[in-house]
Design a protein around this motif. Structure first.
Motif, PDB file in Angstrom:
ATOM      1  N   GLU A   1      64.005 -39.196  11.636  1.00 42.37           N
ATOM      2  CA  GLU A   1      65.178 -39.395  12.483  1.00 42.37           C
ATOM      3  C   GLU A   1      65.731 -38.043  12.946  1.00 42.37           C
ATOM      4  O   GLU A   1      66.076 -37.875  14.123  1.00 42.37           O
ATOM      5  CB  GLU A   1      66.244 -40.175  11.717  1.00 42.37           C
ATOM      6  N   TYR A   2      65.814 -37.080  12.044  1.00 46.88           N
ATOM      7  CA  TYR A   2      66.295 -35.742  12.394  1.00 46.88           C
ATOM      8  C   TYR A   2      65.375 -35.091  13.433  1.00 46.88           C
ATOM      9  O   TYR A   2      65.832 -34.488  14.407  1.00 46.88           O
ATOM     10  CB  TYR A   2      66.386 -34.873  11.136  1.00 46.88           C
ATOM     11  N   PHE A   3      64.057 -35.216  13.231  1.00 44.55           N
ATOM     12  CA  PHE A   3      63.087 -34.666  14.177  1.00 44.55           C
ATOM     13  C   PHE A   3      63.300 -35.255  15.565  1.00 44.55           C
ATOM     14  O   PHE A   3      63.285 -34.534  16.565  1.00 44.55           O
ATOM     15  CB  PHE A   3      61.657 -34.953  13.687  1.00 44.55           C
ATOM     16  N   MET A   4      63.508 -36.558  15.632  1.00 45.19           N
ATOM     17  CA  MET A   4      63.722 -37.227  16.919  1.00 45.19           C
ATOM     18  C   MET A   4      64.996 -36.713  17.589  1.00 45.19           C
ATOM     19  O   MET A   4      65.002 -36.457  18.797  1.00 45.19           O
ATOM     20  CB  MET A   4      63.781 -38.739  16.734  1.00 45.19           C
TER      21      MET A   4
ATOM     22  N   GLU B   1      57.543 -28.386  17.203  1.00 41.27           N
ATOM     23  CA  GLU B   1      58.215 -27.673  16.116  1.00 41.27           C
ATOM     24  C   GLU B   1      58.846 -28.655  15.127  1.00 41.27           C
ATOM     25  O   GLU B   1      59.554 -29.581  15.523  1.00 41.27           O
ATOM     26  CB  GLU B   1      59.315 -26.769  16.700  1.00 41.27           C
ATOM     27  N   GLY B   2      58.543 -28.473  13.848  1.00 39.12           N
ATOM     28  CA  GLY B   2      59.155 -29.295  12.808  1.00 39.12           C
ATOM     29  C   GLY B   2      58.410 -30.574  12.468  1.00 39.12           C
ATOM     30  O   GLY B   2      58.797 -31.293  11.557  1.00 39.12           O
TER      31      GLY B   2
ATOM     32  N   GLY C   1      55.242 -32.524  10.930  1.00 39.93           N
ATOM     33  CA  GLY C   1      54.174 -32.240   9.971  1.00 39.93           C
ATOM     34  C   GLY C   1      53.367 -33.477   9.624  1.00 39.93           C
ATOM     35  O   GLY C   1      53.579 -34.563  10.157  1.00 39.93           O
ATOM     36  N   TRP C   2      52.460 -33.280   8.701  1.00 47.17           N
ATOM     37  CA  TRP C   2      51.532 -34.354   8.328  1.00 47.17           C
ATOM     38  C   TRP C   2      52.234 -35.528   7.650  1.00 47.17           C
ATOM     39  O   TRP C   2      51.823 -36.667   7.812  1.00 47.17           O
ATOM     40  CB  TRP C   2      50.432 -33.802   7.419  1.00 47.17           C
ATOM     41  N   ARG C   3      53.297 -35.257   6.913  1.00 47.98           N
ATOM     42  CA  ARG C   3      54.025 -36.346   6.252  1.00 47.98           C
ATOM     43  C   ARG C   3      54.631 -37.283   7.305  1.00 47.98           C
ATOM     44  O   ARG C   3      54.564 -38.501   7.185  1.00 47.98           O
ATOM     45  CB  ARG C   3      55.088 -35.767   5.330  1.00 47.98           C
ATOM     46  N   MET C   4      55.193 -36.690   8.356  1.00 53.82           N
ATOM     47  CA  MET C   4      55.755 -37.513   9.429  1.00 53.82           C
ATOM     48  C   MET C   4      54.649 -38.198  10.225  1.00 53.82           C
ATOM     49  O   MET C   4      54.816 -39.323  10.685  1.00 53.82           O
ATOM     50  CB  MET C   4      56.645 -36.675  10.345  1.00 53.82           C
ATOM     51  N   MET C   5      53.496 -37.528  10.369  1.00 56.15           N
ATOM     52  CA  MET C   5      52.378 -38.159  11.083  1.00 56.15           C
ATOM     53  C   MET C   5      51.930 -39.413  10.346  1.00 56.15           C
ATOM     54  O   MET C   5      51.646 -40.440  10.967  1.00 56.15           O
ATOM     55  CB  MET C   5      51.205 -37.180  11.219  1.00 56.15           C
ATOM     56  N   LYS C   6      51.885 -39.342   9.033  1.00 57.88           N
ATOM     57  CA  LYS C   6      51.507 -40.519   8.242  1.00 57.88           C
ATOM     58  C   LYS C   6      52.489 -41.664   8.509  1.00 57.88           C
ATOM     59  O   LYS C   6      52.077 -42.817   8.673  1.00 57.88           O
ATOM     60  CB  LYS C   6      51.492 -40.158   6.756  1.00 57.88           C
ATOM     61  N   GLU C   7      53.764 -41.341   8.594  1.00 53.94           N
ATOM     62  CA  GLU C   7      54.783 -42.360   8.873  1.00 53.94           C
ATOM     63  C   GLU C   7      54.613 -42.942  10.275  1.00 53.94           C
ATOM     64  O   GLU C   7      54.699 -44.159  10.469  1.00 53.94           O
ATOM     65  CB  GLU C   7      56.174 -41.745   8.715  1.00 53.94           C
ATOM     66  N   VAL C   8      54.343 -42.078  11.255  1.00 54.66           N
ATOM     67  CA  VAL C   8      54.145 -42.533  12.635  1.00 54.66           C
ATOM     68  C   VAL C   8      52.932 -43.460  12.715  1.00 54.66           C
ATOM     69  O   VAL C   8      52.978 -44.516  13.351  1.00 54.66           O
ATOM     70  CB  VAL C   8      53.994 -41.335  13.602  1.00 54.66           C
ATOM     71  N   LEU C   9      51.849 -43.073  12.068  1.00 53.12           N
ATOM     72  CA  LEU C   9      50.650 -43.919  12.079  1.00 53.12           C
ATOM     73  C   LEU C   9      50.929 -45.276  11.448  1.00 53.12           C
ATOM     74  O   LEU C   9      50.438 -46.307  11.921  1.00 53.12           O
ATOM     75  CB  LEU C   9      49.494 -43.211  11.366  1.00 53.12           C
ATOM     76  N   SER C  10      51.720 -45.282  10.392  1.00 59.10           N
ATOM     77  CA  SER C  10      52.102 -46.538   9.745  1.00 59.10           C
ATOM     78  C   SER C  10      52.942 -47.402  10.693  1.00 59.10           C
ATOM     79  O   SER C  10      52.744 -48.611  10.778  1.00 59.10           O
ATOM     80  CB  SER C  10      52.880 -46.236   8.465  1.00 59.10           C
TER      81      SER C  10
END
Length: 57
Positions: free
Chosen positions: A14-17, A40-41, A43-52
């Motif tokens: 949410e912060y990234f968005m 910027e900002g 990472g892979w942890r957020m990518m995993k969430e996006v893919l989910s």
């Protein structure tokens, strides 16, 4: 009957968005993986969430 699935996101995503002025989860899900990873900002942890989240669509 069509089931509505609420997309909840982590505070980190949410912060990234907010920082990147991405207006909605749907808008973010339409951004290519490669573009997200170069932002910027992001990472892979957020990518995993996006893919989910994309699986839920």
């Amino acid at each position: 009957m069509k089931e509505i699935i609420e997309k909840s996101i982590s505070p980190e995503l949410e912060y990234f968005m907010e920082e990147n002025e991405i207006s909605s989860v749907d808008a973010m899900l339409n951004i290519d993986n490669e573009d997200l990873l170069q932002m910027e900002g992001f990472g892979w942890r957020m990518m995993k969430e996006v893919l989910s989240l994309r699986k839920i669509q």
